[in-house]
Design an enzyme around this catalytic site. Structure first.
Site, PDB file in Angstrom:
ATOM      1  N   GLY A 161      11.516-106.188 -58.803  1.00 26.37           N
ATOM      2  CA  GLY A 161      11.526-105.540 -60.121  1.00 26.37           C
ATOM      3  C   GLY A 161      11.362-106.564 -61.238  1.00 26.37           C
ATOM      4  O   GLY A 161      10.621-106.346 -62.207  1.00 26.37           O
TER       5      GLY A 161
ATOM      6  N   LYS B 178       9.711-100.953 -71.390  1.00 25.96           N
ATOM      7  CA  LYS B 178      10.984-101.658 -71.210  1.00 25.96           C
ATOM      8  C   LYS B 178      10.863-103.096 -71.748  1.00 25.96           C
ATOM      9  O   LYS B 178      11.732-103.569 -72.480  1.00 25.96           O
ATOM     10  CB  LYS B 178      11.384-101.646 -69.728  1.00 25.96           C
ATOM     11  CG  LYS B 178      12.712-102.323 -69.458  1.00 25.96           C
ATOM     12  CD  LYS B 178      13.078-102.316 -67.966  1.00 25.96           C
ATOM     13  CE  LYS B 178      14.209-103.322 -67.708  1.00 25.96           C
ATOM     14  NZ  LYS B 178      14.488-103.515 -66.277  1.00 25.96           N
TER      15      LYS B 178
ATOM     16  N   ASP C 249      18.043-115.153 -64.412  1.00 24.32           N
ATOM     17  CA  ASP C 249      19.362-114.636 -64.052  1.00 24.32           C
ATOM     18  C   ASP C 249      19.765-113.598 -65.089  1.00 24.32           C
ATOM     19  O   ASP C 249      19.647-113.840 -66.292  1.00 24.32           O
ATOM     20  CB  ASP C 249      20.396-115.768 -63.973  1.00 24.32           C
ATOM     21  CG  ASP C 249      21.611-115.336 -63.162  1.00 24.32           C
ATOM     22  OD1 ASP C 249      21.425-114.689 -62.115  1.00 24.32           O
ATOM     23  OD2 ASP C 249      22.746-115.612 -63.572  1.00 24.32           O
TER      24      ASP C 249
ATOM     25  N   GLY D 135      17.763-101.628 -60.245  1.00 24.02           N
ATOM     26  CA  GLY D 135      19.151-102.006 -60.525  1.00 24.02           C
ATOM     27  C   GLY D 135      19.867-100.991 -61.406  1.00 24.02           C
ATOM     28  O   GLY D 135      19.882 -99.784 -61.140  1.00 24.02           O
ATOM     29  N   TYR D 136      20.435-101.486 -62.499  1.00 32.62           N
ATOM     30  CA  TYR D 136      21.256-100.662 -63.390  1.00 32.62           C
ATOM     31  C   TYR D 136      20.429 -99.836 -64.386  1.00 32.62           C
ATOM     32  O   TYR D 136      20.998 -99.159 -65.236  1.00 32.62           O
ATOM     33  CB  TYR D 136      22.238-101.557 -64.166  1.00 32.62           C
ATOM     34  CG  TYR D 136      23.274-102.230 -63.293  1.00 32.62           C
ATOM     35  CD1 TYR D 136      24.486-101.604 -63.006  1.00 32.62           C
ATOM     36  CD2 TYR D 136      23.040-103.491 -62.734  1.00 32.62           C
ATOM     37  CE1 TYR D 136      25.441-102.214 -62.205  1.00 32.62           C
ATOM     38  CE2 TYR D 136      23.995-104.103 -61.925  1.00 32.62           C
ATOM     39  CZ  TYR D 136      25.181-103.466 -61.668  1.00 32.62           C
ATOM     40  OH  TYR D 136      26.128-104.067 -60.869  1.00 32.62           O
ATOM     41  N   ASP D 137      19.111 -99.897 -64.304  1.00 33.03           N
ATOM     42  CA  ASP D 137      18.266 -99.200 -65.288  1.00 33.03           C
ATOM     43  C   ASP D 137      18.584 -97.709 -65.471  1.00 33.03           C
ATOM     44  O   ASP D 137      18.586 -97.226 -66.606  1.00 33.03           O
ATOM     45  CB  ASP D 137      16.779 -99.372 -64.941  1.00 33.03           C
ATOM     46  CG  ASP D 137      16.254-100.738 -65.350  1.00 33.03           C
ATOM     47  OD1 ASP D 137      16.927-101.427 -66.139  1.00 33.03           O
ATOM     48  OD2 ASP D 137      15.164-101.112 -64.880  1.00 33.03           O
TER      49      ASP D 137
HETATM   50  O1  LIG Z   1      19.013-113.651 -58.057  1.00 37.66           O
HETATM   51  P1  LIG Z   1      17.652-113.018 -57.860  1.00 37.66           P
HETATM   52  O2  LIG Z   1      17.014-113.404 -56.582  1.00 37.66           O
HETATM   53  O3  LIG Z   1      16.743-113.192 -59.039  1.00 37.66           O
HETATM   54  O4  LIG Z   1      17.844-111.420 -57.743  1.00 37.66           O
HETATM   55  P2  LIG Z   1      19.106-110.538 -58.134  1.00 37.66           P
HETATM   56  O5  LIG Z   1      18.676-109.107 -58.124  1.00 37.66           O
HETATM   57  O6  LIG Z   1      20.289-110.911 -57.278  1.00 37.66           O
HETATM   58  O7  LIG Z   1      19.334-110.951 -59.618  1.00 37.66           O
HETATM   59  P3  LIG Z   1      20.619-111.424 -60.425  1.00 37.66           P
HETATM   60  O8  LIG Z   1      21.429-112.402 -59.665  1.00 37.66           O
HETATM   61  O9  LIG Z   1      20.111-111.812 -61.757  1.00 37.66           O
HETATM   62  O10 LIG Z   1      21.482-110.114 -60.472  1.00 37.66           O
HETATM   63  C1  LIG Z   1      21.473-109.289 -61.517  1.00 37.66           C
HETATM   64  C2  LIG Z   1      21.962-107.918 -61.144  1.00 37.66           C
HETATM   65  O11 LIG Z   1      21.654-107.112 -62.256  1.00 37.66           O
HETATM   66  C3  LIG Z   1      20.591-106.247 -61.940  1.00 37.66           C
HETATM   67  N1  LIG Z   1      19.566-106.395 -62.969  1.00 37.66           N
HETATM   68  C4  LIG Z   1      18.979-107.537 -63.415  1.00 37.66           C
HETATM   69  N2  LIG Z   1      18.065-107.283 -64.350  1.00 37.66           N
HETATM   70  C5  LIG Z   1      18.067-105.946 -64.509  1.00 37.66           C
HETATM   71  C6  LIG Z   1      17.334-105.071 -65.299  1.00 37.66           C
HETATM   72  O12 LIG Z   1      16.369-105.504 -66.116  1.00 37.66           O
HETATM   73  N3  LIG Z   1      17.578-103.769 -65.205  1.00 37.66           N
HETATM   74  C7  LIG Z   1      18.534-103.310 -64.367  1.00 37.66           C
HETATM   75  N4  LIG Z   1      19.269-104.064 -63.568  1.00 37.66           N
HETATM   76  C8  LIG Z   1      19.040-105.384 -63.628  1.00 37.66           C
HETATM   77  C9  LIG Z   1      20.046-106.634 -60.582  1.00 37.66           C
HETATM   78  O13 LIG Z   1      19.612-105.499 -59.855  1.00 37.66           O
HETATM   79  C10 LIG Z   1      21.264-107.295 -59.960  1.00 37.66           C
HETATM   80  O14 LIG Z   1      22.133-106.316 -59.402  1.00 37.66           O
END
Ligand SMILES: O=P(O)(O)OP(=O)(O)OP(=O)(O)OC[C@H]1O[C@@H](n2cnc3c(O)ncnc32)[C@H](O)[C@@H]1O
Length: 210
Positions: free
Chosen positions: A10, A190, A62, A170-172
């Site tokens: 994503g 977005k 991140d 994710g949280y979208d």
């Molecule tokens: O560390 P990487 O490999 O990049 O992948 P990850 O999904 O684990 O990424 P993060 O550690 O940054 O975790 C962030 C969390 O927040 C969510 N997240 C990050 N950006 C988001 C967005 O733009 N919209 C919705 N949820 C998001 C994502 O699905 C994770 O559960």
């Protein structure tokens, strides 16, 4: 070519939409996610490790969801909480416990290419636990720690609502901004307002001027 370091498709979709398809290649590299209260030291550490691994310019992304009424929880633990509780449980928890459902998304991009530039102040120094883990160590560790890193942060405010929409990730579905959830928007819509879009905008401006 820029390596966008993430295991999350994503994020890559949005980075490509913003920066252009041909300029971004995903680097599926699982860097150490150090324990910290902010995203900055995590991203900086990740970019240094990823550059040491790839030997090419890298951008680490991140991100996290910070709920005001929970003092910023889940914040840096957003991925862990999504994997364990799940997004809908977070929404139910907010609905049950809080009258005030405001939240913000944050995204920190960390760039490293092994070169010298106007690097950001080292966020690792700001966090005692991370600094303790990063000091000492062998020569390899010291060289990794010394790599200059540039950070770009973006933030967007919204509120937590019952899930709506099929897009995004994710949280979208539970994050609403100006009447629509992020999952009800296209990647371009977005990006125009999101935490990631804002961080990418700052990065692109700096990168072009380099
Ligand atoms: O560390 P990487 O490999 O990049 O992948 P990850 O999904 O684990 O990424 P993060 O550690 O940054 O975790 C962030 C969390 O927040 C969510 N997240 C990050 N950006 C988001 C967005 O733009 N919209 C919705 N949820 C998001 C994502 O699905 C994770 O559960």
């Amino acid at each position: 070519m820029l390596r966008y370091v993430t295991t999350n498709e994503g994020k890559v979709r949005e980075a490509r939409e913003y920066l252009g398809d041909g300029d971004v290649e995903q680097l599926d590299f699982d860097y150490t996610e150090v324990q910290a209260d902010d995203l900055e030291p995590i991203a900086a550490r990740g970019a240094r490790e990823a550059y040491r691994h790839a030997g090419e310019p890298v951008l680490v992304d991140d991100a996290g969801l910070f709920v005001d009424g929970f003092d910023g929880f889940p914040g840096p633990y957003s991925a862990f909480v999504e994997d364990t509780l799940g997004v809908e449980a977070v929404q139910r928890l907010v609905a049950r416990e809080l009258d005030e459902r405001r939240a913000r998304f944050r995204c920190v991009l960390a760039y490293c290419d092994g070169g010298e530039f106007d690097a950001s102040p080292d966020p690792v120094d700001r966090d005692d636990r991370v600094a303790a883990a990063a000091t000492g160590g062998n020569r390899d560790e010291q060289e990794t720690r010394a790599l200059p890193v540039k950070l770009f942060a973006g933030e967007v405010r919204g509120r937590i609502v019952e899930p709506r929409g099929d897009g995004g990730f994710g949280y979208d579905p539970i994050f609403e901004h100006d009447g629509a959830t992020f999952a009800e928007m296209s990647a371009a819509e977005k990006n125009a307002i999101s935490h990631r879009g804002r961080a990418l905008g700052k990065f692109a401006e700096w990168f072009q001027e380099r």
